[in-house]
Design a protein around this motif. Sequence first.
Motif, mmCIF file in Angstrom:
data_model
loop_
_atom_site.group_PDB
_atom_site.id
_atom_site.type_symbol
_atom_site.label_atom_id
_atom_site.label_comp_id
_atom_site.label_asym_id
_atom_site.label_seq_id
_atom_site.Cartn_x
_atom_site.Cartn_y
_atom_site.Cartn_z
ATOM 1 N N SER A 123 -7.329 -9.001 47.194
ATOM 2 C CA SER A 123 -8.577 -9.384 46.527
ATOM 3 C C SER A 123 -9.641 -8.314 46.716
ATOM 4 N N ALA A 124 -9.718 -7.716 47.920
ATOM 5 C CA ALA A 124 -10.727 -6.682 48.171
ATOM 6 C C ALA A 124 -10.490 -5.462 47.299
ATOM 7 N N ILE A 125 -9.240 -4.995 47.248
ATOM 8 C CA ILE A 125 -8.953 -3.820 46.427
ATOM 9 C C ILE A 125 -9.108 -4.148 44.948
ATOM 10 N N PHE A 126 -8.689 -5.356 44.546
ATOM 11 C CA PHE A 126 -8.830 -5.712 43.135
ATOM 12 C C PHE A 126 -10.298 -5.764 42.725
ATOM 13 N N SER A 127 -11.184 -6.194 43.627
ATOM 14 C CA SER A 127 -12.601 -6.224 43.280
ATOM 15 C C SER A 127 -13.119 -4.827 42.976
ATOM 16 N N VAL A 128 -12.605 -3.801 43.683
ATOM 17 C CA VAL A 128 -12.990 -2.420 43.389
ATOM 18 C C VAL A 128 -12.370 -1.967 42.068
ATOM 19 N N VAL A 129 -11.085 -2.256 41.883
ATOM 20 C CA VAL A 129 -10.412 -1.872 40.641
ATOM 21 C C VAL A 129 -11.072 -2.541 39.442
ATOM 22 N N ASP A 130 -11.393 -3.811 39.591
ATOM 23 C CA ASP A 130 -12.014 -4.541 38.489
ATOM 24 C C ASP A 130 -13.377 -3.958 38.138
ATOM 25 N N ALA A 131 -14.190 -3.673 39.164
ATOM 26 C CA ALA A 131 -15.544 -3.174 38.914
ATOM 27 C C ALA A 131 -15.538 -1.788 38.292
ATOM 28 N N ILE A 132 -14.536 -0.975 38.619
ATOM 29 C CA ILE A 132 -14.560 0.418 38.162
ATOM 30 C C ILE A 132 -13.677 0.642 36.941
ATOM 31 N N LEU A 133 -12.490 0.059 36.942
ATOM 32 C CA LEU A 133 -11.529 0.386 35.885
ATOM 33 C C LEU A 133 -11.406 -0.683 34.798
ATOM 34 N N LEU A 134 -11.549 -1.943 35.150
ATOM 35 C CA LEU A 134 -11.233 -3.015 34.208
ATOM 36 C C LEU A 134 -12.466 -3.604 33.532
ATOM 37 N N ARG A 135 -13.556 -3.673 34.240
ATOM 38 C CA ARG A 135 -14.753 -4.301 33.676
ATOM 39 C C ARG A 135 -15.332 -3.406 32.574
ATOM 40 N N SER A 148 -18.439 -6.696 43.983
ATOM 41 C CA SER A 148 -18.551 -7.926 44.764
ATOM 42 C C SER A 148 -17.385 -8.851 44.438
ATOM 43 N N ILE A 149 -17.279 -9.918 45.217
ATOM 44 C CA ILE A 149 -16.275 -10.951 44.972
ATOM 45 C C ILE A 149 -16.843 -11.884 43.907
ATOM 46 N N ASN A 150 -16.498 -11.648 42.645
ATOM 47 C CA ASN A 150 -17.057 -12.444 41.550
ATOM 48 C C ASN A 150 -16.001 -13.392 40.983
ATOM 49 N N GLY A 151 -16.338 -14.003 39.844
ATOM 50 C CA GLY A 151 -15.426 -14.975 39.237
ATOM 51 C C GLY A 151 -14.091 -14.381 38.867
ATOM 52 N N ARG A 152 -14.076 -13.145 38.357
ATOM 53 C CA ARG A 152 -12.811 -12.508 37.980
ATOM 54 C C ARG A 152 -11.931 -12.296 39.210
ATOM 55 N N VAL A 153 -12.559 -11.929 40.327
ATOM 56 C CA VAL A 153 -11.792 -11.736 41.558
ATOM 57 C C VAL A 153 -11.245 -13.066 42.063
ATOM 58 N N LEU A 154 -12.043 -14.132 41.929
ATOM 59 C CA LEU A 154 -11.569 -15.455 42.354
ATOM 60 C C LEU A 154 -10.364 -15.892 41.529
ATOM 61 N N ILE A 155 -10.423 -15.628 40.213
ATOM 62 C CA ILE A 155 -9.282 -15.969 39.350
ATOM 63 C C ILE A 155 -8.056 -15.161 39.764
ATOM 64 N N PHE A 156 -8.262 -13.862 40.030
ATOM 65 C CA PHE A 156 -7.151 -13.021 40.487
ATOM 66 C C PHE A 156 -6.581 -13.561 41.799
ATOM 67 N N THR A 157 -7.469 -13.958 42.708
ATOM 68 C CA THR A 157 -7.015 -14.476 44.007
ATOM 69 C C THR A 157 -6.176 -15.729 43.824
#
Length: 879
Positions: free
Chosen positions: A111-123, A438-447
Amino acid sequence: MSLLRSLLEGFRSLFRKEREQELGEELRRFLEMAAEEKIMQGMSRRDALRAVRLERGNLEVTKEVVRSSGWESFVETCWRDLRVGTRTLRKSPGFTVVAVLTLALGIGTNSAIFSVVDAILLRPLPYPEPDGLVRVWESSVKYDSARNVVNPLNFLDWHDHAQSFESMAAISSLTTNLSRSGQPIAVQGMQVTTEFFSVLRVPPFLGRTFNTSDGIAGQDHSVILSYKLWQHQFGEDRTIIGQKIDVDGLPCEVIGIMPENFSFPKISAEVWTPLPLARTDERRDGRFLVVAARLKPGVSIDQARQDMLRVADFTTKARPDYNKNWSANVYPMLEDATRGVSRPLWVLLGSVGFLLLIACANVANLLLIRGTGRVREIAVRSALGAARSRIVQQLFVESLLLSATGMLVGLIFAHLGLRGLLALIPQSAPLPRSEPISINGRVLIFTFFASLPTAILFGLVPALRISRVDLQNALKQGTLRGGGVVGHQTLRRCFVVAEVFLALLLSVGAGLMLRSFARLIAVDPGFNRQHLLTMHIWTAPSRYGDDLKRSQYFGHILSEIRNTPGVQSVGSTHFLPLTEKASGSCFSPADKPAPTPAESPTSQFLIISAGYFPAMGTAIQAGRDFEEHDNFSSPHVAIVNHAFVNRFFPGQNILGKQLQVCWKFKEPVEIVGIVSDARQAHLEDAPEPTIFLSNSQVPMYFATIVVRAAGDPDQIARSVEAAIHDVDPDQAVSDIKTMEAVFSDSVSSPRFQAISLLVFAGLAVTLAMIGVYGVVSYSVSERTHEIGIRVALGAASRDVVRLVLQEALILAGIAVCLGLAGSLALSRVLQTLLFEVTPTDPTTLASVCCAILMVSALAAILPARRATRIDPMVALRYE
């Protein structure tokens, strides 16, 4: 209607427990009616009731059949299983804590790494309709450059002739001096053409953005402030709109405040000023612009690229002496902004994916070992009529409970891990996007969706295996461990091999990154970074537009700093090494006919002052340094580095040679010195051929001052800044830091990758050790009788230890063989991330394999020692 009725009846049964009484009363009346028929046939009431029960079956069984006919029965069953599972896990706190923490570790890191990937690459980029945003670069086959900054006249041709873009803007990033009430500050600024904000479609928070008239030379006296600058420097004063502040020595009107968190990818700025561009000879030379554009609706990237190839062909024909061998290319803005970090981030996400798989395998092993002790319980349930599917459901619900708890604890780990990851990124080396991570809704769904498969991976396979028991053996053998279980030991060993295999893959990746990082920081940069202080200054064109005045101003500043106590030497350069900045231009030997700029050889150019090389600790190999008499009235001189001599004049003595340079000089420059090579833009790049020109002869508007201190450079920072202000109290100074800090920031990305992979590999090896220990320990407990007989027959302790260690080493050996093959398969992924290390580096592979074997042996030591202490008499009575 029948579906609706079924739903309503189901909810009624769930929430109205009197429905159970109604069912019992209905069945009782049915039995009474059947009994009445028997009584009418001449039977007594007692015999009639007994006959009806024998014919109709047990009343409770009938109730169960009726209950199971509706969908609500499944919900009730799951709820009962949930309560039973909670009680079962509560009775085994040690197992529950270990399993939950193991899962939380895997889920949290993902979840921590995905939050970085999501914020930089996916969002998506934080602009309206971000998919239409692109960056346009010049490209050159001759110089092997796919992305090069843009010439102003070429930009104007693109703007006028390209048909694929709705709007297009040019950007030039530079330091800007602001002053209000006599307080100078230096901030990062951007000069932009007037369409910049319309390309991004971001309205201002206050005021307005630039209009066409703001971009006309002579009328470009307006400025837009960032929300942060407005907040910190102007106290959120809304009346600032329309007021004037000094920008680079000129009064400019504040026309707007941009929204909070507004930024442009990879280019930070706190002020925006207009960039007037016109088709003048002054704009003919040089490439320094970044271009952003917005595609017209319905235009694809490929269509835009073909369009730009057409326009680039036009610019080549219009100015062949400058644009020959140059073209243009178009890239999506998000892809372009993240191209340097996308592969490392995907590698990190894949690494923590391996870690999650190891955690799943570990918990699956724990469940198998725990399930072996529940064989008699499962056998009794089966003997009493429980279907295998019902047993699997019960066991799987327990796995879901573990997974859900692991997810909740994993979110805590993710929050803490994210803070640790972001702490590894220095403030001066920001990520390509400034949006908060941050740990947002997308990260929670991923988790959530990461936790669900983990329950299936570690829960379903053990549940299916545990539920398959031999009833006769299980019930006959009583409490014998493992009685009636088929193939558990083989499955547990497979899980352990998978754990060690994945841990080895991560360890190889971490080892390669560590060796690469060690090689990188061991590189000789060509200068001595110790005891070196750096700071940046920008001179306002309005005050120092005259070259001679600007040259004398820089000389005066350096002289004042040189006389400051604690200063050994001082110099300046327009681009500091290891800051990803370099400039290049063309040159030609003065004794030969000058080719066109497009056909001339090129070199890096640095504008430095006298004293720069002594301050940096760069050796002069031949000739001399720049001296005080090298000024406007003296002949133009240059210094070159060793790489320049080797590439363009190998084996020649070039001291005294004349060069024609494509800079401000119309007359040739004489080479008066040769210096050692130094790394300029990046530490991993080989030194490029470089021509050094004197700031006293071609002064720049900006410079980075380098000061060599006698002791701690931080101790003289205030004194050096005071010396600059003694020359000009309005001169802003920025980016004051030591060269050690600059060096550390320059290697922040590979350091981040190496540390992250090392941490993940360490966690993976730890989990693999736990897996090996669990399997070997349980194997020892299962073989207690066998070991006791061996000891009774004379086996020595070393024989028992060898027997136990053999199992662990065989499993580790199988995993190592598989891991080596997997490491070779992953070589392409790591190839671009390594420096002077191959993905098949034999030293790393051998070291990791030996380490894995040693760790596996260590994990088996405790069970082996316990096996040597088995009392033969106790073991023989064990059965």
